[in-house]
Design a protein around this motif. Sequence first.
Motif, PDB file in Angstrom:
ATOM      1  N   TYR A  52      -9.594  -9.668   0.195  1.00  0.00           N
ATOM      2  CA  TYR A  52      -8.244 -10.232   0.118  1.00  0.00           C
ATOM      3  C   TYR A  52      -7.206  -9.134   0.323  1.00  0.00           C
ATOM      4  CZ  TYR A  52      -4.296 -13.017  -1.518  1.00  0.00           C
ATOM      5  OH  TYR A  52      -3.098 -13.696  -1.601  1.00  0.00           O
ATOM      6  N   LEU A  53      -7.377  -8.029  -0.391  1.00  0.00           N
ATOM      7  CA  LEU A  53      -6.412  -6.937  -0.286  1.00  0.00           C
ATOM      8  C   LEU A  53      -6.421  -6.286   1.095  1.00  0.00           C
ATOM      9  CD1 LEU A  53      -6.801  -5.265  -3.787  1.00  0.00           C
ATOM     10  CD2 LEU A  53      -4.833  -6.567  -2.934  1.00  0.00           C
ATOM     11  N   SER A  54      -7.537  -6.377   1.810  1.00  0.00           N
ATOM     12  CA  SER A  54      -7.592  -5.786   3.150  1.00  0.00           C
ATOM     13  C   SER A  54      -6.689  -6.531   4.122  1.00  0.00           C
ATOM     14  CB  SER A  54      -9.030  -5.764   3.678  1.00  0.00           C
ATOM     15  OG  SER A  54      -9.452  -7.059   4.053  1.00  0.00           O
ATOM     16  N   ALA A  55      -6.364  -7.767   3.796  1.00  0.00           N
ATOM     17  CA  ALA A  55      -5.545  -8.585   4.686  1.00  0.00           C
ATOM     18  C   ALA A  55      -4.053  -8.517   4.349  1.00  0.00           C
ATOM     19  CB  ALA A  55      -6.017 -10.034   4.631  1.00  0.00           C
ATOM     20  N   CYS A  56      -3.709  -7.809   3.278  1.00  0.00           N
ATOM     21  CA  CYS A  56      -2.294  -7.709   2.915  1.00  0.00           C
ATOM     22  C   CYS A  56      -1.999  -6.287   2.449  1.00  0.00           C
ATOM     23  CB  CYS A  56      -1.932  -8.719   1.827  1.00  0.00           C
ATOM     24  SG  CYS A  56      -2.840  -8.546   0.290  1.00  0.00           S
ATOM     25  N   GLY A  57      -0.766  -5.934   2.428  1.00  0.00           N
ATOM     26  CA  GLY A  57      -0.414  -4.593   1.979  1.00  0.00           C
ATOM     27  C   GLY A  57      -0.587  -4.425   0.490  1.00  0.00           C
ATOM     28  N   GLU A  58      -0.185  -5.443  -0.253  1.00  0.00           N
ATOM     29  CA  GLU A  58      -0.191  -5.369  -1.708  1.00  0.00           C
ATOM     30  C   GLU A  58      -0.154  -6.792  -2.243  1.00  0.00           C
ATOM     31  OE1 GLU A  58       2.212  -2.314  -4.275  1.00  0.00           O
ATOM     32  OE2 GLU A  58       3.557  -3.958  -3.741  1.00  0.00           O
ATOM     33  N   ALA A  59      -0.760  -7.020  -3.405  1.00  0.00           N
ATOM     34  CA  ALA A  59      -0.742  -8.353  -4.001  1.00  0.00           C
ATOM     35  C   ALA A  59      -0.503  -8.240  -5.499  1.00  0.00           C
ATOM     36  CB  ALA A  59      -2.045  -9.088  -3.725  1.00  0.00           C
ATOM     37  N   GLU A  60       0.184  -9.223  -6.037  1.00  0.00           N
ATOM     38  CA  GLU A  60       0.502  -9.256  -7.459  1.00  0.00           C
ATOM     39  C   GLU A  60      -0.703  -9.744  -8.253  1.00  0.00           C
ATOM     40  OE1 GLU A  60       1.865 -10.340 -11.230  1.00  0.00           O
ATOM     41  OE2 GLU A  60       1.670 -11.994  -9.823  1.00  0.00           O
ATOM     42  N   PHE A  61      -0.838  -9.261  -9.468  1.00  0.00           N
ATOM     43  CA  PHE A  61      -1.973  -9.532 -10.336  1.00  0.00           C
ATOM     44  C   PHE A  61      -2.291 -11.025 -10.423  1.00  0.00           C
ATOM     45  CE2 PHE A  61      -4.065 -10.300 -14.360  1.00  0.00           C
ATOM     46  CZ  PHE A  61      -4.953  -9.245 -14.480  1.00  0.00           C
ATOM     47  N   ALA A  62      -1.291 -11.858 -10.685  1.00  0.00           N
ATOM     48  CA  ALA A  62      -1.528 -13.298 -10.855  1.00  0.00           C
ATOM     49  C   ALA A  62      -2.066 -13.937  -9.581  1.00  0.00           C
ATOM     50  CB  ALA A  62      -0.247 -14.008 -11.305  1.00  0.00           C
TER      51      ALA A  62
END
Length: 121
Positions: free
Chosen positions: A27-37
């Motif tokens: 999941y994180l490989s497809a975005c720069g950064e993601a929020e915990f929730a």
Amino acid sequence: MTGPGHGTPPTLDRELHHPTRLALAAYLSACGEAEFAVLRDYCQVSDSTLSKTLTALEKAGYVGIRKGYLGKRPRTWAALTLTGRRALARHLAALEEIAATARRAAATCAEPENTPEHPGT
């Protein structure tokens, strides 16, 4: 089953082998950064489980954690590091090699042999 070293089995990454860790890294490989929730909901795990997963990946150098505030509410964001991206790519390549080897093995055993039980055409 042979990996790039011809004769050596593909090497799965121990840090990414667990399904939740793999899903999180993917999941994180497809975005720069993601929020915990967002990550918690995507992985369908508890806050505690996600926290432990992020901590393990951070210790491995695969994830960077950033804490801050959105308004007055504390927030935690995670991002895959370059090391994490490389580890994920190697892990996925090893999985592909395992799958390809299995497909090749299945194809050879699926071909009927020219035997009395399986006469040729």
